[in-house]
Design an enzyme around this catalytic site. Structure first.
Site, PDB file in Angstrom:
ATOM      1  N   LYS A 112       0.844  -1.194   0.000  1.00 16.04           N
ATOM      2  CA  LYS A 112       0.000   0.000   0.000  1.00 16.04           C
ATOM      3  C   LYS A 112       0.881   1.247   0.000  1.00 16.04           C
ATOM      4  O   LYS A 112       1.859   1.319   0.778  1.00 16.04           O
ATOM      5  CB  LYS A 112      -0.897  -0.004   1.242  1.00 16.04           C
ATOM      6  CG  LYS A 112      -2.009  -1.030   1.160  1.00 16.04           C
ATOM      7  CD  LYS A 112      -3.096  -0.550   0.213  1.00 16.04           C
ATOM      8  CE  LYS A 112      -4.309  -1.451   0.317  1.00 16.04           C
ATOM      9  NZ  LYS A 112      -5.381  -1.016  -0.572  1.00 16.04           N
ATOM     10  N   ASP A 142      -0.340  -0.296  -4.500  1.00 15.86           N
ATOM     11  CA  ASP A 142      -1.750   0.118  -4.583  1.00 15.86           C
ATOM     12  C   ASP A 142      -1.893   1.486  -3.933  1.00 15.86           C
ATOM     13  O   ASP A 142      -1.650   1.641  -2.733  1.00 15.86           O
ATOM     14  CB  ASP A 142      -2.627  -0.909  -3.856  1.00 15.86           C
ATOM     15  CG  ASP A 142      -4.123  -0.611  -3.990  1.00 15.86           C
ATOM     16  OD1 ASP A 142      -4.485   0.409  -4.603  1.00 15.86           O
ATOM     17  OD2 ASP A 142      -4.932  -1.420  -3.486  1.00 15.86           O
ATOM     18  N   GLU A 188      -1.608  -0.231  -8.855  1.00 16.65           N
ATOM     19  CA  GLU A 188      -3.062  -0.400  -8.772  1.00 16.65           C
ATOM     20  C   GLU A 188      -3.716   0.936  -8.439  1.00 16.65           C
ATOM     21  O   GLU A 188      -3.320   1.605  -7.484  1.00 16.65           O
ATOM     22  CB  GLU A 188      -3.344  -1.448  -7.685  1.00 16.65           C
ATOM     23  CG  GLU A 188      -4.805  -1.787  -7.477  1.00 16.65           C
ATOM     24  CD  GLU A 188      -4.954  -2.964  -6.493  1.00 16.65           C
ATOM     25  OE1 GLU A 188      -4.075  -3.859  -6.443  1.00 16.65           O
ATOM     26  OE2 GLU A 188      -5.963  -2.982  -5.749  1.00 16.65           O
ATOM     27  N   ASP A 216      -8.762  -0.778  -9.996  1.00 15.34           N
ATOM     28  CA  ASP A 216      -9.498  -1.466  -8.932  1.00 15.34           C
ATOM     29  C   ASP A 216     -10.824  -0.719  -8.693  1.00 15.34           C
ATOM     30  O   ASP A 216     -11.873  -1.130  -9.193  1.00 15.34           O
ATOM     31  CB  ASP A 216      -8.643  -1.532  -7.654  1.00 15.34           C
ATOM     32  CG  ASP A 216      -9.404  -2.084  -6.457  1.00 15.34           C
ATOM     33  OD1 ASP A 216     -10.524  -2.606  -6.641  1.00 15.34           O
ATOM     34  OD2 ASP A 216      -8.909  -2.004  -5.315  1.00 15.34           O
ATOM     35  N   LYS A 240     -13.050  -8.034  -7.683  1.00 20.44           N
ATOM     36  CA  LYS A 240     -13.415  -8.548  -6.359  1.00 20.44           C
ATOM     37  C   LYS A 240     -14.821  -9.137  -6.428  1.00 20.44           C
ATOM     38  O   LYS A 240     -15.729  -8.538  -7.017  1.00 20.44           O
ATOM     39  CB  LYS A 240     -13.342  -7.423  -5.335  1.00 20.44           C
ATOM     40  CG  LYS A 240     -11.956  -6.758  -5.346  1.00 20.44           C
ATOM     41  CD  LYS A 240     -11.689  -5.849  -4.184  1.00 20.44           C
ATOM     42  CE  LYS A 240     -10.255  -5.310  -4.305  1.00 20.44           C
ATOM     43  NZ  LYS A 240      -9.743  -4.663  -3.124  1.00 20.44           N
TER      44      LYS A 240
END
Ligand SMILES: O=C(O)CCC(=O)C1=CC=C[C@@H](O)[C@@H]1C(=O)O
Ligand SMILES: [Mg+2]
Length: 386
Positions: A112, A142, A188, A216, A240
């Site tokens: 992250k 991300d 991401e 995403d 997801k």
């Protein structure tokens, strides 16, 4: 939705719901406790865990996913285990080695970045520590849409160089940073909007920075999940199960997207993670650039854990590669709803298996009565939207 199997009535559904609160070892997405509603249906267990701030129309997709798993079960599996990435929250670099220990055998690590209150130097330190701790792993980052186009263009170049530099420093006598060596696998959701992503990809190409952009939020929170790819805003997709409305919808979207997809999760309990594993196990393989994960024959032919017989494995199916899935966050919880070992990372993979919560844990992790009421009300409202 009348032809799709589901509960006989809203009361039938509510009778089957268990609301749990899972305390977390590490802050992720700004929370230290994760509440989800679990549903026991005739085909198994489903999870409804739309984040509390999501409106009902968006949360209804998550409920559809829970009902699909509980009343239809998983789609047919093509493989018996799926490769998983380690996930590193936006922690101080010194915490990285301890977090990596919870991801045994993972050869891809998602870090992250762009956390509010932090600087790019913090992101670089985190990525560098990942590569010092596990030399040779593939790194993806991300940003959850936090960067402007300018910030992203700069940050992606710097982070890509940091990965290449770590790579070069491992090889004795490798000399200057190997520009052709593996850099970042992808970034991401670097920026929030599709227009910004399009601009960023153009900028990266013009700057000679060869890092893929993955979408995403531009897929899971969009009215049209295909738009970002069609618009040229991303090279890859992160998909997801719950936000897309279930594993079968995920597979349909993935097929239409036509790009490499990474199946990821939503800080799910083991029940939700098992739905993600089911989707990843059913995903046709595509060739991966660089040093992707290769499945052994074993992965395809021999289910390894739990009630794998519930899933029809197809040895003739494409046994090739899929990107490592973002399904490893179970280790962020002090305790999950299944017995220890029921859905555990082995050698960087999760097994394809149906999970059944442990009644004692469901009782021990039960959410407070007012929170249960909150979730039941929400299920009532979301169900009315299906
Ligand atoms: O993809 C992973 O490695 C783990 C899952 C993950 O990163 C996320 C789960 C839940 C909410 C999201 O903010 C976050 C993501 O952005 O992908
Ligand atoms: Mg993400």
């Amino acid at each position: 939705m009348t032809s799709v199997p589901g509960p006989e009535s809203i009361d039938d559904l509510l009778d089957r719901v268990h609301v749990v609160a899972l305390p977390m070892r590490v802050k992720f997405r700004g929370i230290t406790e994760r509440e989800v509603a679990l549903v026991e249906g005739p085909a198994g267990w489903g999870e409804f865990g739309a984040f509390p701030e999501y409106a009902d129309d968006e949360a209804a997709h998550w409920l559809a996913s829970a009902l699909e798993m509980a009343w239809q079960g998983p789609p047919p599996a093509l493989r018996s285990r799926v490769p998983v990435n380690a996930t590193i929250p936006a922690v101080a670099a010194g915490e990285v080695p301890g977090i990596l220990e919870r991801f045994p055998g993972c050869t891809t690590v998602k870090v992250k970045v762009a956390e509010a209150g932090q600087e790019l130097v913090d992101d670089v330190a985190r990525v560098a520590t990942v590569l010092q701790t596990r030399p040779g792993v593939r790194v993806r980052v991300d940003a959850n849409g936090a960067w402007s186009v300018d910030e992203a263009a700069h940050a992606v170049r710097v982070l890509d160089q940091a990965v290449r530099a770590a790579d070069a420093s491992r090889a004795p006598g490798a000399g200057p940073v190997a520009l052709d060596g593996p850099g970042l696998e992808y970034v991401e959701q670097p920026c929030a909007t599709v227009d910004e992503l399009v601009q960023l990809r153009e900028r990266l190409a013009a700057d000679g920075v060869r890092v893929d952009v993955a979408a995403d939020e531009s897929i899971r929170r969009a009215d049209d999940p295909l738009r970002v790819i069609r618009a040229g805003g991303a090279d890859r997709a992160v998909v997801k199960v719950a936000p897309l409305g279930g594993p079968r919808r995920l597979l349909a979207v993935a097929a239409e997207l036509g790009v490499l997809v990474t199946v990821s999760s939503a800080l799910d309990s083991a029940v939700g993670v098992s739905a993600g594993v089911a989707a990843a196990a059913a995903l046709p393989g595509r060739g991966l650039p660089g040093h992707g994960e290769i499945f052994d024959d074993d992965d395809v032919a021999n289910p390894t854990a739990g009630d794998a017989a519930a899933h029809s494995t197809n040895p003739a199916a494409d046994p090739t590669v899929i990107p490592a899935a973002g399904l490893g966050t179970g280790g962020f919880f002090h305790e999950d709803v299944v017995e220890t070992g029921a859905l555990t990372l082995v050698d960087g993979h999760l097994p394809v298996c149906s999970v059944v919560p442990d009644p004692a844990r469901l009782a021990g992790l039960r959410a407070a009565p007012d929170r249960r009421d909150w979730w039941l009300d929400r299920i009532r409202r979301c169900h009315a939207q299906l």
